[in-house]
Design a protein around this motif. Sequence first.
Motif, PDB file in Angstrom:
ATOM      1  N   LEU A  81      30.388 -17.497 -47.553  1.00 50.96           N
ATOM      2  CA  LEU A  81      29.637 -16.231 -47.507  1.00 50.96           C
ATOM      3  C   LEU A  81      30.341 -15.197 -46.645  1.00 50.96           C
ATOM      4  O   LEU A  81      30.380 -14.012 -46.973  1.00 50.96           O
ATOM      5  CB  LEU A  81      28.220 -16.486 -46.954  1.00 50.96           C
ATOM      6  N   LYS A  82      30.899 -15.651 -45.531  1.00 51.03           N
ATOM      7  CA  LYS A  82      31.574 -14.724 -44.611  1.00 51.03           C
ATOM      8  C   LYS A  82      32.812 -14.115 -45.285  1.00 51.03           C
ATOM      9  O   LYS A  82      33.048 -12.910 -45.196  1.00 51.03           O
ATOM     10  CB  LYS A  82      31.963 -15.482 -43.338  1.00 51.03           C
ATOM     11  N   THR A  83      33.565 -14.950 -45.977  1.00 55.38           N
ATOM     12  CA  THR A  83      34.778 -14.402 -46.599  1.00 55.38           C
ATOM     13  C   THR A  83      34.438 -13.496 -47.782  1.00 55.38           C
ATOM     14  O   THR A  83      35.082 -12.471 -47.984  1.00 55.38           O
ATOM     15  CB  THR A  83      35.756 -15.527 -47.012  1.00 55.38           C
ATOM     16  N   VAL A  84      33.410 -13.843 -48.540  1.00 52.96           N
ATOM     17  CA  VAL A  84      32.987 -12.957 -49.633  1.00 52.96           C
ATOM     18  C   VAL A  84      32.553 -11.611 -49.050  1.00 52.96           C
ATOM     19  O   VAL A  84      32.903 -10.541 -49.565  1.00 52.96           O
ATOM     20  CB  VAL A  84      31.843 -13.586 -50.469  1.00 52.96           C
ATOM     21  N   ALA A  85      31.803 -11.668 -47.947  1.00 50.21           N
ATOM     22  CA  ALA A  85      31.320 -10.427 -47.323  1.00 50.21           C
ATOM     23  C   ALA A  85      32.499  -9.540 -46.926  1.00 50.21           C
ATOM     24  O   ALA A  85      32.519  -8.338 -47.204  1.00 50.21           O
ATOM     25  CB  ALA A  85      30.454 -10.754 -46.114  1.00 50.21           C
ATOM     26  N   GLU A  86      33.505 -10.141 -46.284  1.00 53.86           N
ATOM     27  CA  GLU A  86      34.667  -9.353 -45.838  1.00 53.86           C
ATOM     28  C   GLU A  86      35.418  -8.768 -47.027  1.00 53.86           C
ATOM     29  O   GLU A  86      35.861  -7.631 -47.010  1.00 53.86           O
ATOM     30  CB  GLU A  86      35.615 -10.219 -45.000  1.00 53.86           C
ATOM     31  N   LYS A  87      35.540  -9.554 -48.056  1.00 55.81           N
ATOM     32  CA  LYS A  87      36.317  -9.092 -49.212  1.00 55.81           C
ATOM     33  C   LYS A  87      35.624  -7.945 -49.959  1.00 55.81           C
ATOM     34  O   LYS A  87      36.265  -6.995 -50.382  1.00 55.81           O
ATOM     35  CB  LYS A  87      36.539 -10.265 -50.177  1.00 55.81           C
ATOM     36  N   TYR A  88      34.306  -8.050 -50.095  1.00 57.17           N
ATOM     37  CA  TYR A  88      33.618  -7.106 -50.990  1.00 57.17           C
ATOM     38  C   TYR A  88      32.813  -6.017 -50.275  1.00 57.17           C
ATOM     39  O   TYR A  88      32.067  -5.282 -50.921  1.00 57.17           O
ATOM     40  CB  TYR A  88      32.714  -7.880 -51.959  1.00 57.17           C
ATOM     41  N   GLY A  89      32.936  -5.927 -48.949  1.00 57.92           N
ATOM     42  CA  GLY A  89      32.286  -4.805 -48.265  1.00 57.92           C
ATOM     43  C   GLY A  89      30.839  -5.052 -47.883  1.00 57.92           C
ATOM     44  O   GLY A  89      30.020  -4.125 -47.880  1.00 57.92           O
ATOM     45  N   ILE A  90      30.505  -6.295 -47.553  1.00 59.10           N
ATOM     46  CA  ILE A  90      29.123  -6.655 -47.194  1.00 59.10           C
ATOM     47  C   ILE A  90      29.057  -6.922 -45.680  1.00 59.10           C
ATOM     48  O   ILE A  90      29.956  -7.556 -45.127  1.00 59.10           O
ATOM     49  CB  ILE A  90      28.710  -7.937 -47.968  1.00 59.10           C
ATOM     50  N   PHE A  92      27.941  -8.956 -42.548  1.00 59.52           N
ATOM     51  CA  PHE A  92      27.630 -10.397 -42.434  1.00 59.52           C
ATOM     52  C   PHE A  92      26.903 -10.677 -41.126  1.00 59.52           C
ATOM     53  O   PHE A  92      27.348 -10.265 -40.057  1.00 59.52           O
ATOM     54  CB  PHE A  92      28.933 -11.197 -42.513  1.00 59.52           C
ATOM     55  N   SER A  93      25.799 -11.396 -41.230  1.00 55.77           N
ATOM     56  CA  SER A  93      25.025 -11.762 -40.049  1.00 55.77           C
ATOM     57  C   SER A  93      25.107 -13.285 -39.884  1.00 55.77           C
ATOM     58  O   SER A  93      24.496 -14.030 -40.653  1.00 55.77           O
ATOM     59  CB  SER A  93      23.573 -11.312 -40.253  1.00 55.77           C
ATOM     60  N   PRO A  94      25.879 -13.762 -38.907  1.00 53.75           N
ATOM     61  CA  PRO A  94      26.117 -15.207 -38.792  1.00 53.75           C
ATOM     62  C   PRO A  94      24.872 -16.003 -38.398  1.00 53.75           C
ATOM     63  O   PRO A  94      23.898 -15.441 -37.891  1.00 53.75           O
ATOM     64  CB  PRO A  94      27.158 -15.318 -37.666  1.00 53.75           C
ATOM     65  N   ILE A 436      29.146  -8.853 -38.390  1.00 57.29           N
ATOM     66  CA  ILE A 436      30.550  -8.639 -38.747  1.00 57.29           C
ATOM     67  C   ILE A 436      30.576  -7.551 -39.816  1.00 57.29           C
ATOM     68  O   ILE A 436      30.057  -7.744 -40.924  1.00 57.29           O
ATOM     69  CB  ILE A 436      31.189  -9.937 -39.278  1.00 57.29           C
ATOM     70  N   PHE A 437      31.123  -6.403 -39.441  1.00 55.74           N
ATOM     71  CA  PHE A 437      31.197  -5.302 -40.401  1.00 55.74           C
ATOM     72  C   PHE A 437      32.496  -5.446 -41.203  1.00 55.74           C
ATOM     73  O   PHE A 437      33.539  -5.782 -40.645  1.00 55.74           O
ATOM     74  CB  PHE A 437      31.119  -3.951 -39.674  1.00 55.74           C
ATOM     75  N   PRO A 438      32.436  -5.219 -42.508  1.00 55.21           N
ATOM     76  CA  PRO A 438      33.604  -5.505 -43.352  1.00 55.21           C
ATOM     77  C   PRO A 438      34.718  -4.474 -43.167  1.00 55.21           C
ATOM     78  O   PRO A 438      34.446  -3.319 -42.836  1.00 55.21           O
ATOM     79  CB  PRO A 438      33.035  -5.405 -44.766  1.00 55.21           C
ATOM     80  N   PRO A 439      35.979  -4.876 -43.374  1.00 53.77           N
ATOM     81  CA  PRO A 439      37.071  -3.914 -43.297  1.00 53.77           C
ATOM     82  C   PRO A 439      36.994  -2.921 -44.464  1.00 53.77           C
ATOM     83  O   PRO A 439      36.374  -3.221 -45.481  1.00 53.77           O
ATOM     84  CB  PRO A 439      38.323  -4.789 -43.427  1.00 53.77           C
ATOM     85  N   GLU A 440      37.607  -1.748 -44.285  1.00 52.87           N
ATOM     86  CA  GLU A 440      37.629  -0.732 -45.351  1.00 52.87           C
ATOM     87  C   GLU A 440      38.215  -1.293 -46.637  1.00 52.87           C
ATOM     88  O   GLU A 440      37.740  -1.045 -47.729  1.00 52.87           O
ATOM     89  CB  GLU A 440      38.491   0.470 -44.909  1.00 52.87           C
TER      90      GLU A 440
END
Length: 641
Positions: A81-90, A92-94, A436-440
Amino acid sequence: MPQNVTQKIISGHLVSGIMSAGSEIELRIDQTLTQDATGTMACLQFEALGVDRVKTDLSVSYVDHNTLQMGFRNPDDHRYLKTVAEKYGIVFSPAGTGICHQLHLENFGKPGATLVGSDSHTPTAGGLGSLAMGAGGLSVALAMAGEPYTISMPQVVRVYLEGELTGWASAKDVILHLLGMLTVKGGVGKVFEFAGPGVASLSVPERAVITNMGAELGATTSLFPSDENTREFLTRMGRPQDWTELVADEGAEYDEEIRITLNDLEPLAAKPHMPDQVVTVASLAGTKVNQVAIGSCTNSSYADLASVANLFAGKHVKFETDTLVSPGSKQVLKMLASEGLLENIIDSGARLLECSCGPCIGMGGSPVSEGVSVRTFNRNFEGRSGTKDAQVYLVSPLTAAMAALHGEFTDPASWGDAPQIPELPQTIPSIRNQFIFPPEDGSKVEVLRGPNIVPLEQFAAVDADIDANVLIVAGDNITTDHIMPAGAVITALRSNVPAISEHVFERMDASFASRAKNTANGVIVAGENYGQGSSREHAALAPRHLGVRAVVAKSFARIHRANLVNFGILPLILVDKEAYAEFMQEQKITVPALAIAAGEPVELILSSGKRVTVINDLTQKELDIIRAGGLLNYVRFSKSR
Ligand code: MIC
Ligand code: SF4
């Protein structure tokens, strides 16, 4: 035309359709939320849509349900879930940050926004004036991909509140009162919009208790206007810029009205095993209590836990009453600490659990055999606590705290003066650094999958009539917990449909899965309100994996009906409810799938020779989705054209 709050938000987000009750409308969605138990599937489905970034204003992925990490499954899911969030702009709340609905209310919800979440208690954000709806994971995945969300235009019920809560009555008692009055299916097809002079006496977290548990009414959603209290709440939460005023116009019309005088309410409890079995707490006096559990997305705000802490001050809970407290978010926990209230909870002998769903989803905290458990939660379905024969009562935090101190239910008349509801502290500690806020640009991020993440299955299109076996004849109000149980072991299999399918209906019928696998096609027969309870799409997906092709019922719950359609299962409604008696387990049945037309009656042919007429309330699009073998196939097919 003067509009009510619901109409204002809907008209501002309408993509297609007309706003007349019952007709299909498509809405633009501003925000989505997912949680880990439904989110892995939603993310797999989102990936399958081939979109490179979420298209909403904000999408948040919370980890709050399966936070126990016993073995590789849950940690693998969380990493995925964390990696999907980073990849697609979501965002993430651990795990451990808090419960999705409490966190969303505090940090992200906005008046006037549309929100869909893969959890049935998403309407919690209605406390802030969002139009917030629970949906299956696939529906949320599509919203993340920028597709509109389809619902049938709800009827709007004005719940007119007068006066104010007095004594020991609290926001929980308002919604328990409504549940007792309207039952678990009383809200189907409706939005409950709160209005009247009593609204001003309720803070946003109190309003959120009420809209949260509106889910138990089966409602599309519930919401409050956005007023000065909303502004005050958002200001204290450090986001005054998110406030806008949103109130009904003078003369706005509603489909129905219910009036509640808040002063008339007293502490209430929902008895085992349904949230609508409501009685007064006074009538339960003398009932021994083995466990008290305080928390969940319904009652874990600062005000809730601070009132419990105040009642616990200088006192100890009964040793024979195991008392569990789960704060709704780290923010709540930090406030309890900074206000000196955490000490009261610790000193009381209560156990402090992680900021997560915990016992509410059966992740630990099961009561003793035949135990009475008094919970501030929203659901008390049989077996949900993890103890099959436990007796679970749903109450307010004040009632729960008094039960913990006395070791039994007592009459509120003997409790003395009721405490003041604690106000939010003036300065609220921020927990922004926990997200965790996603990268641009996430294009280089690699999505990590462990062995628990099983690829999606593609279901066959419906291209012939279906010869099937009746696999089960179930009664009224079958919950998604009956179909696909909660609990630590089973919930950890949410990203593994073949494995989780072994558990379908197991608490009602241990051989269901093996019988289903032994027949090519299956039909489920049920009574009223089939699939009530959660948004858990596994309650449709896992039966579909086992070959279930149709559900014949007296009526369906909204989210579950949508999930059946999403996975290509026909929801068929008995025209004559008495015909339910014609069905028997193991009976052969022919479903004339090709002859089914949207909204038209059709005859099922039973091996007894009897013919039973069923109808559907499907739109042509829904029927096409089912014929395509589900929504993913349908979307892929429309894209490829
Ligand atoms: C629930 O309360 O039953 C859940 C667990 O939050 C569900 C979602 C799920 O099954 O993950 C819900 O309410 O939608
Ligand atoms: Fe979590 Fe319980 Fe709320 Fe569902 S109802 S989101 S399991 S706290």
